[in-house]
Scaffold this active site. Structure first.
Site: not given
Ligand code: PAF
Length: 289
Positions: A30, A32, A36-37, A149, A176, A185-186
């Site tokens: 989503m 931000a 971690g991403h 997470k 992470v 976390s965002s």
């Molecule tokens: O974990 C997230 O950021 C959201 O729930 C996801 C999997 C991108 C779905 O919008």
């Protein structure tokens, strides 16, 4: 790296990749983006020919309007990060592009959605499933990457894949943490500096709980975690009325997500927590075994 905002452009890119027999890794986000991403993108980069990162704040998974409005939106910086992490496609559609028609699909997941986040966020997991399925349909990935997470979310996606029978490999990736232990976390960017300073207490407490599990029973450890956080501000005075307000801490079987009563009851046991701090809802998890 291409930034695509329409379903038509994404479908054309995917068709081309499929024609060339290229494997596709999907990292749904989503936006931000944080480290971690990026760890998910790096893993996807290692394992696939084409990496697609979706950047879409999915309105139908928010059951709290204020949370949706306050969700950080940092598209330009996100695209730079996706590009630096060497993904091939950033997919950043509008809500109208993702959902041209009203969404009426509702997914059910049985007992795994009846615990922890499920009852506290009605409709959340169905909303997650709708968007994830749409992303699966659009990108037809070989593998999809999710962070641990959101432990319950991974169980939900696993169940979704069983329901829709898509041959997609679900790749759970480790949490992470910042150097002080806070799970990235965002939502962390919404914490005040004072709250950010004490937020690692959550993970400290979880780690102590793991040590305690060597000699205390499940119920004692569960209550200790909840009490320790709820009374933290009494023992350690915090500025501006800051306090931890734990919403739940559940010690559960890592597959069924059902609460356990005895440590030996399950082979894999995790503790999942949601805590309010400074008006921000933080979640984290720890493995007991
Ligand atoms: O974990 C997230 O950021 C959201 O729930 C996801 C999997 C991108 C779905 O919008």
């Amino acid at each position: 790296m291409q930034t695509l905002t329409t379903v038509a452009a994404l479908s054309a890119a995917i068709q081309q990749a499929k024609k060339e027999n290229k494997s596709i890794g999907l990292v749904p986000t989503m936006g931000a983006l944080h480290e971690g991403h990026l760890s998910l993108i790096h893993r996807a980069r290692q394992e696939n020919d084409i990496v697609v990162v979706s950047l879409f704040v999915n309105p139908i998974q928010f059951n709290n309007k204020e949370d949706l409005e306050k969700y950080p939106r940092t598209l330009e910086a996100d695209c730079e990060k996706v590009s630096a992490a060497q993904a091939d496609i950033a997919f950043a559609p509008s809500v109208e592009e993702m959902y041209p028609e009203e969404v009426t699909t509702v997914y059910h997941f049985g007992p795994i959605e009846e615990v922890m986040e499920g009852p506290r966020r009605p409709g959340h997991f169905s909303g997650v499933a709708v968007v994830v399925r749409r992303l699966f349909d659009l990108t037809q990935p070989d593998r999809a990457y999710f962070g641990e997470k959101d432990f319950q979310q991974i169980a939900i996606i696993r169940n979704l894949l069983e329901q829709i029978k898509y041959p997609i490999e679900l790749v759970p990736c480790p949490i992470v943490r910042a150097d002080d232990g806070l799970a990235l976390s965002s939502r962390n960017m919404r914490l005040s500096p004072e709250a950010r300073e004490v937020a690692p207490t959550i993970y400290d407490t979880l780690q102590q709980a793991v040590e305690m599990s060597e000699f205390e029973d499940v119920e004692t450890v569960q209550s200790w975690v909840l009490d320790t956080l709820a009374s933290f501000h009494e023992v350690n005075p915090l500025p501006n009325g800051l306090m931890f307000e734990p919403e739940y801490f559940e010690i559960v079987d890592d597959t069924t997500l059902q609460p356990i009563e005895k440590w030996k009851q399950s082979k894999g046991v995790v503790g999942c927590i949601a805590v309010w701090l400074d008006g921000v809802r933080l979640i984290d998890m720890v493995r007991f075994k």
